[in-house]
Every structure is written in structure tokens, then in C-alpha cells.
Design a protein around this motif. Structure first.
Motif, PDB file in Angstrom:
ATOM      1  N   LEU A   6     -24.238  24.423  91.409  1.00  0.00           N
ATOM      2  CA  LEU A   6     -24.794  23.288  92.148  1.00  0.00           C
ATOM      3  C   LEU A   6     -26.316  23.324  92.142  1.00  0.00           C
ATOM      4  N   SER A   7     -26.908  24.486  92.375  1.00  0.00           N
ATOM      5  CA  SER A   7     -28.373  24.544  92.379  1.00  0.00           C
ATOM      6  C   SER A   7     -28.938  24.315  90.973  1.00  0.00           C
ATOM      7  N   ASP A   8     -28.220  24.786  89.941  1.00  0.00           N
ATOM      8  CA  ASP A   8     -28.663  24.497  88.567  1.00  0.00           C
ATOM      9  C   ASP A   8     -28.626  22.994  88.291  1.00  0.00           C
ATOM     10  N   LYS A  14     -33.713  17.106  89.349  1.00  0.00           N
ATOM     11  CA  LYS A  14     -35.012  16.976  90.013  1.00  0.00           C
ATOM     12  C   LYS A  14     -36.021  16.227  89.136  1.00  0.00           C
ATOM     13  N   TYR A  15     -35.920  16.382  87.834  1.00  0.00           N
ATOM     14  CA  TYR A  15     -36.912  15.810  86.925  1.00  0.00           C
ATOM     15  C   TYR A  15     -36.697  14.331  86.650  1.00  0.00           C
ATOM     16  N   ARG A  16     -35.437  13.917  86.496  1.00  0.00           N
ATOM     17  CA  ARG A  16     -35.111  12.498  86.328  1.00  0.00           C
ATOM     18  C   ARG A  16     -33.624  12.319  86.551  1.00  0.00           C
ATOM     19  N   ALA A  17     -33.209  11.078  86.756  1.00  0.00           N
ATOM     20  CA  ALA A  17     -31.778  10.796  86.891  1.00  0.00           C
ATOM     21  C   ALA A  17     -31.084  11.192  85.589  1.00  0.00           C
ATOM     22  N   GLU A  22     -24.576  14.479  80.675  1.00  0.00           N
ATOM     23  CA  GLU A  22     -25.728  15.380  80.568  1.00  0.00           C
ATOM     24  C   GLU A  22     -25.574  16.582  81.492  1.00  0.00           C
ATOM     25  N   ILE A  23     -25.148  16.318  82.721  1.00  0.00           N
ATOM     26  CA  ILE A  23     -24.964  17.397  83.698  1.00  0.00           C
ATOM     27  C   ILE A  23     -23.861  18.350  83.227  1.00  0.00           C
ATOM     28  N   LYS A  24     -22.740  17.771  82.793  1.00  0.00           N
ATOM     29  CA  LYS A  24     -21.622  18.608  82.337  1.00  0.00           C
ATOM     30  C   LYS A  24     -22.040  19.469  81.144  1.00  0.00           C
ATOM     31  N   THR A  25     -22.739  18.881  80.188  1.00  0.00           N
ATOM     32  CA  THR A  25     -23.173  19.619  78.994  1.00  0.00           C
ATOM     33  C   THR A  25     -24.128  20.740  79.366  1.00  0.00           C
ATOM     34  N   VAL A  40     -18.679  20.637  90.894  1.00  0.00           N
ATOM     35  CA  VAL A  40     -20.082  20.274  91.124  1.00  0.00           C
ATOM     36  C   VAL A  40     -20.300  18.781  90.871  1.00  0.00           C
ATOM     37  N   VAL A  41     -19.722  18.258  89.792  1.00  0.00           N
ATOM     38  CA  VAL A  41     -19.861  16.832  89.474  1.00  0.00           C
ATOM     39  C   VAL A  41     -19.295  15.987  90.610  1.00  0.00           C
TER      40      VAL A  41
END
Length: 129
Positions: A6-8, A14-17, A22-25, A40-41
Motif C-alpha cells: 500500500l505504501s509503495d 504521489k507523482y501523478r494519477a 500501471e499500479i498492478k504492473t 491494495v487496488v
């Protein structure tokens, strides 16, 4: 120190939506299990941090208005980011209703002759209209 998916994910957001894919990869590349990633998703979606519809709209709007990219190029980029085709269509149609595309095309080609302007627009993802 124990790794926390979750923190990762939040650090990545934090940088952009980001799109869900993208998150899963990114989490998969960090070695998290499919189960951890799905959990987490789900948490990010529930909290409103992960929303492909909002992401696609913002991406399309910024790409068109700030980066002066055409709809064709934006569609390809969103496909590469793993956004569903229906979401892409909806986001692009909303943005194209709100933004004066002709004004943008005129802005980016004002110093070019007609032939060069057409070529430039085509390379930037504006169709052959």
C-alpha cells in the motif's frame, strides 16, 4: 524493514494519477503477490485514489490542452496504460466537447505553411480531417 504494497502504491500515485494497470504492473515488479496487489487496488479504489475514468479524463484533457496532442495519439497512449476502450472513448468525447480543438490546431501550426501544418498535425495525433 517489511515491504508494504500500500505504501509503495501510494508513493507511486504521489507523482501523478495512474491507471489501475500501471499500479498492478509496478507492484508486481516489486515482487508482491497477485493477492496482495488485488487487495491494495481494492483499497485504493474504495478511497478514491484509483479511478480509471477520472484518470483517463485528466490524462486526455492535459494531453490535449497542455501538451497539444491529438485524440488519436491520446487514445494510443491510454491504451498502452491499460485503460479500457469504453473509458477512453467516454473521456475523449467529454474532453473534445469542452475544448476548442480548432483553436489548439491553429495555435500549434500558426507559423507553418499548409502542407507542413497538415503533416505536423498528423504526427501530433490529429486525424486527417
Amino acid at each position: 524493514m517489511k515491504k508494504n504494497p500500500l505504501s509503495d502504491a501510494l508513493r507511486f500515485l504521489k507523482y501523478r494519477a495512474r491507471s489501475e494497470m500501471e499500479i498492478k504492473t509496478r507492484l508486481k515488479s516489486k515482487g508482491y503477490s497477485a493477492c496482495e496487489i488485488e487487495e491494495v487496488v481494492l483499497q485504493l479504489k474504495e478511497k478514491g485514489f484509483l479511478d480509471d475514468e477520472k484518470f483517463a479524463y485528466l490524462y486526455a484533457y492535459d494531453s490535449l490542452t497542455l501538451k497539444k496532442k491529438g485524440p488519436f495519439l491520446i487514445r494510443l497512449e491510454l491504451q498502452k496504460l491499460g485503460v479500457d476502450e469504453f473509458i477512453i472513448e467516454d473521456a475523449l468525447s467529454r474532453v473534445l466537447e469542452e475544448v476548442d480543438v480548432e483553436k489548439i490546431k491553429t495555435e500549434i501550426t500558426k507559423n507553418l505553411d499548409e502542407r507542413k501544418a497538415k503533416e505536423y498535425l498528423y504526427r501530433r495525433g490529429f486525424g486527417g480531417e
